[in-house]
Enzyme design. Sequence first.
Site, PDB file in Angstrom:
ATOM      1  N   HIS A   1      -7.936  -8.796   8.883  1.00 52.54           N
ATOM      2  CA  HIS A   1      -7.749 -10.025   8.120  1.00 52.54           C
ATOM      3  C   HIS A   1      -7.324 -11.201   8.997  1.00 52.54           C
ATOM      4  O   HIS A   1      -6.543 -11.070   9.930  1.00 52.54           O
ATOM      5  CB  HIS A   1      -6.706  -9.811   7.017  1.00 52.54           C
ATOM      6  N   ASP A   2      -7.922 -12.357   8.700  1.00 50.71           N
ATOM      7  CA  ASP A   2      -7.564 -13.644   9.298  1.00 50.71           C
ATOM      8  C   ASP A   2      -7.963 -13.771  10.759  1.00 50.71           C
ATOM      9  O   ASP A   2      -7.552 -14.736  11.424  1.00 50.71           O
ATOM     10  CB  ASP A   2      -6.058 -13.925   9.136  1.00 50.71           C
TER      11      ASP A   2
ATOM     12  N   GLY B   1      -4.613  -8.027  12.717  1.00 44.57           N
ATOM     13  CA  GLY B   1      -4.676  -9.266  11.959  1.00 44.57           C
ATOM     14  C   GLY B   1      -4.348 -10.499  12.776  1.00 44.57           C
ATOM     15  O   GLY B   1      -3.589 -10.452  13.740  1.00 44.57           O
TER      16      GLY B   1
END
Length: 256
Positions: free
Chosen positions: A119-120, A137
């Site tokens: 994520h991200d 992340g």
Amino acid sequence: MIHPGAIIHAGARLGANVEVGAYSIIGEHVEIGDNTVIGPHVVIAGRTRIGRDNRIYQFSSLGDVPQDKKYAGEPTRLEIGDRNTIREFCTFNVGTAQDVGITRVGDDNWIMAYVHIAHDCQVGNRTIFANNAQLAGHVHVDDWAILGGFTGVHQFCRVGAHTMIAAGSVVVQDVPPYVMAAGNTAGPYGINAEGLKRRGFSPEALLALKRAYRTIYKSGLMLEEARSKLKEDVVGHPEIQPLIDFITVSKRGIIR
């Protein structure tokens, strides 16, 4: 061609000449650009936008929820650009509300089997991720970076442009542009000279970057002192400026 065994939500938007293989599943909020080929047994979920001319191989999972306990179902996104090759068993997650809310992968990337992009993460253009490269992340990977097989990158790290990271490395700090890194934990091993030659960097530019590397890693100067010295050297050698910029904004500190 859409295989009759594929499951595509009525709300999904597919461009011209998109191919979807047998038993692939495409969710409601997915958008796929022209001429993209999706193999069998691929799951594309979440709010995911994929550009044109991509090739996505079997058993990949793109756009599912992040592996983050704080995630509470926010409408975050995954965006993938154009002309990427994504091989078997890759997993890319959507972003989280704790960051910009979007995981991004740019254009012309070569992503081999079993790669995880958490994520991200923000991945640039023309990168190469060898088998089992893993991003935690919030990692940023800049253009032309190469990650060897089984490389792991700690959350919030940044990997600079034109870097090359050896197989099996564990990256826990930022890797400056142009640098080769290796080891657990990863350390610097000179300038990625061969890669830079292939990308058209002149002999003069290579010499300037090698001097800049020595200033950072071999001169005995403190990092702030080295940065000041690089500011003097950048006159006539603009290739050094990305090094200065990278060091200036580094939050985790650079590999040593």
